[in-house]
Write a protein that holds these residues in place. Sequence first.
Motif, PDB file in Angstrom:
ATOM      1  N   VAL A 192       0.851  -1.205   0.000  1.00 40.89           N
ATOM      2  CA  VAL A 192       0.000   0.000   0.000  1.00 40.89           C
ATOM      3  C   VAL A 192       0.881   1.248   0.000  1.00 40.89           C
ATOM      4  O   VAL A 192       0.483   2.312   0.460  1.00 40.89           O
ATOM      5  N   SER A 193       2.081   1.083  -0.583  1.00 41.13           N
ATOM      6  CA  SER A 193       3.079   2.147  -0.442  1.00 41.13           C
ATOM      7  C   SER A 193       2.746   3.402  -1.237  1.00 41.13           C
ATOM      8  O   SER A 193       3.298   4.461  -0.969  1.00 41.13           O
ATOM      9  N   GLU A 194       1.827   3.291  -2.238  1.00 42.31           N
ATOM     10  CA  GLU A 194       1.588   4.495  -3.044  1.00 42.31           C
ATOM     11  C   GLU A 194       0.637   5.471  -2.359  1.00 42.31           C
ATOM     12  O   GLU A 194       0.333   6.534  -2.898  1.00 42.31           O
ATOM     13  N   GLY A 195       0.155   5.118  -1.179  1.00 40.17           N
ATOM     14  CA  GLY A 195      -0.533   6.118  -0.370  1.00 40.17           C
ATOM     15  C   GLY A 195      -2.005   6.323  -0.655  1.00 40.17           C
ATOM     16  O   GLY A 195      -2.542   7.397  -0.396  1.00 40.17           O
ATOM     17  N   GLU A 196      -2.680   5.316  -1.210  1.00 41.24           N
ATOM     18  CA  GLU A 196      -4.136   5.442  -1.386  1.00 41.24           C
ATOM     19  C   GLU A 196      -4.838   4.463  -0.459  1.00 41.24           C
ATOM     20  O   GLU A 196      -4.325   3.396  -0.181  1.00 41.24           O
ATOM     21  N   ASP A 197      -6.062   4.837  -0.034  1.00 41.66           N
ATOM     22  CA  ASP A 197      -6.851   3.881   0.749  1.00 41.66           C
ATOM     23  C   ASP A 197      -7.234   2.703  -0.140  1.00 41.66           C
ATOM     24  O   ASP A 197      -7.452   2.868  -1.336  1.00 41.66           O
ATOM     25  N   VAL A 198      -7.308   1.529   0.448  1.00 44.78           N
ATOM     26  CA  VAL A 198      -7.647   0.325  -0.297  1.00 44.78           C
ATOM     27  C   VAL A 198      -8.757  -0.392   0.461  1.00 44.78           C
ATOM     28  O   VAL A 198      -8.718  -0.470   1.683  1.00 44.78           O
ATOM     29  N   PHE A 225     -19.221  -6.976  -1.296  1.00 43.62           N
ATOM     30  CA  PHE A 225     -19.439  -6.240  -0.046  1.00 43.62           C
ATOM     31  C   PHE A 225     -18.089  -6.030   0.640  1.00 43.62           C
ATOM     32  O   PHE A 225     -17.177  -6.841   0.502  1.00 43.62           O
ATOM     33  N   PRO A 226     -17.953  -4.883   1.362  1.00 47.99           N
ATOM     34  CA  PRO A 226     -16.662  -4.563   1.974  1.00 47.99           C
ATOM     35  C   PRO A 226     -16.384  -5.413   3.211  1.00 47.99           C
ATOM     36  O   PRO A 226     -17.300  -5.761   3.952  1.00 47.99           O
ATOM     37  N   VAL A 227     -15.125  -5.727   3.418  1.00 47.03           N
ATOM     38  CA  VAL A 227     -14.688  -6.470   4.602  1.00 47.03           C
ATOM     39  C   VAL A 227     -13.807  -5.581   5.477  1.00 47.03           C
ATOM     40  O   VAL A 227     -14.000  -5.491   6.684  1.00 47.03           O
ATOM     41  N   LEU A 228     -12.844  -4.901   4.842  1.00 51.20           N
ATOM     42  CA  LEU A 228     -11.886  -4.086   5.601  1.00 51.20           C
ATOM     43  C   LEU A 228     -11.404  -2.929   4.744  1.00 51.20           C
ATOM     44  O   LEU A 228     -11.056  -3.121   3.581  1.00 51.20           O
ATOM     45  N   THR A 229     -11.379  -1.730   5.335  1.00 51.68           N
ATOM     46  CA  THR A 229     -10.760  -0.584   4.655  1.00 51.68           C
ATOM     47  C   THR A 229      -9.360  -0.390   5.222  1.00 51.68           C
ATOM     48  O   THR A 229      -9.179  -0.372   6.444  1.00 51.68           O
ATOM     49  N   ILE A 230      -8.391  -0.267   4.322  1.00 50.70           N
ATOM     50  CA  ILE A 230      -7.018  -0.002   4.760  1.00 50.70           C
ATOM     51  C   ILE A 230      -6.717   1.456   4.457  1.00 50.70           C
ATOM     52  O   ILE A 230      -6.724   1.865   3.292  1.00 50.70           O
TER      53      ILE A 230
END
Length: 385
Positions: A192-198, A225-230
Motif C-alpha cells: 500500500v506504499s503508493e498512499g491510497e486507501d484500499v 461487499f466490503p470487509v476491511l478498509t485499509i
Amino acid sequence: MTTTIHWHGLHIPASMDGGPAQQIPPRETWRPHFTIMQQVALNWYHPHAHHKSGEHTYRGMAGLFIIEDDESLALDLPRDYGVDDVPLVIQDRAFNEDGTFRYKTEDRDFILGMRGDVILVNGTPNAFFQATTGRLRFRILNGSNARVYNLRFDGDRTFHQIGTGGSLLEAPVEMSRVLLGAGERAEIVVDVSEGEDVVLKSFPHDARAVSANIEDPNDIENAPFPVLTIRAPDTPMESVQVPERLIDIEPLAEEDAAVVRKITLSMGTSGKGWFVINGQPFDMMRVDETVKLGDIEVWEVMNASPLPHPFHIHDVHFLILDRNGAEPSIDQRGYKDTILVKPGELVRLIMHCEDFADPMIPYMYHCHMLEHEDGGMMGQFVVVE
Ligand code: C2O
Ligand code: CU
Ligand code: CU
C-alpha cells in the motif's frame, strides 16, 4: 453449559484435541498440554461441543493460534504484530432487533449454514486499519460459521499469497483473489506504499448452492461487499519486497500411499439425516475409519450434494493431489487441513499420519460449515500402531 476447545490445525494427541468427547462441564477446568511438533502455521481454536459447535463458536469463543519456527522467523516478512503483521479474523453475524445475535431461527440458517448480513473483522463491524508502513502482512482466518469469502482488493490490486494455513507456500504467489471456505486460512502480503486507501471486499463466486430452491433471497453474496478498509500511510513509501523463496515442501507420492479412502459428502436423501458422510450421520459411538500410524493415505473427497462444503480433518495436514483430475493451482500447494469442495467436485488429498496413536480416542473429520457438522456431516477416525 458443557463445551470443549478444539485446537484446529494443531498436530497433537487425540486426548488433547478437544473434540466432542473431551467435555468441559460448567465451572470445571480442562488442562490440555502438548508439545508443538509442526512447522510454521496459521491455526485457530474454537468449541467443538456435541451438536453445539456452531452455536458456541458463533457466540464468540474462538481465536488464532500462530506457530512460527526458526525457518519462518529468518524470512524477510513483516512481523511487527498489529503494525505490519495483522491478524484478520473474518466472521459474519445476524442480529435481532434488541441487538443480540440471531442464531438458527430460519430453515436456511441450518441448510445453507448460519450466515449473517453484518461482517465483523476481529469482532468489529465496518472495520478499518490505519497503515503506517507500505508493506502489510495479513494472516486471514475465515472464522465464520458458514459463509465463503472471495476476497479481492478494489481495483483488482495484486498481492502475494505466502501461506495456506497449514504452512507457508514454497514461494510467494502473485494473486488478485483468495477464496476461503469456513475454517480456511491464508496469509498475504500487500503493498500500500503508493498512499491510497484500499478496500478489501468479498466478490460473488461459484462456490455456492446449485439448486435454486435453497437460495437465500436476501443473500449479500449477490454483489461485492466490503470487509476491511485499509487507510494508507500519510506519506508514500518505498515499494515493497517479498522473499523469493519461503520454505521447502516435501511432496508426498501417490505411489507411497498405503490406503485410499473414499469420503462422500451428501445431503438429505437417505432418510438418515440432513447431512451425512458415506451415507451415515455422525455417531459418537461409532469409529468410521482406522488409520495405521506412519502410513501415507489418500482421501478422495466427493461432494455429491448441491451445496459447497469446506472439508476438514483433525490432526493431519494434507497436500492437494488434484481437483476433478486437475493439478491444484499454485496458491493451493501448501499444507492445509480444510479445503472447500464445490458441488460435484472430487478433491483428492494426500497426508502422512505420524506421531500419535490412540486406539480409544478418535479424531474428527467433518464439514466446517458448523451447522452441517452439528447436523451430522462428521465422522471419526482412530490412529493405531
Ligand atoms: Cu475447526 Cu473439527 O474443527
Ligand atoms: Cu480441527
Ligand atoms: Cu457442509
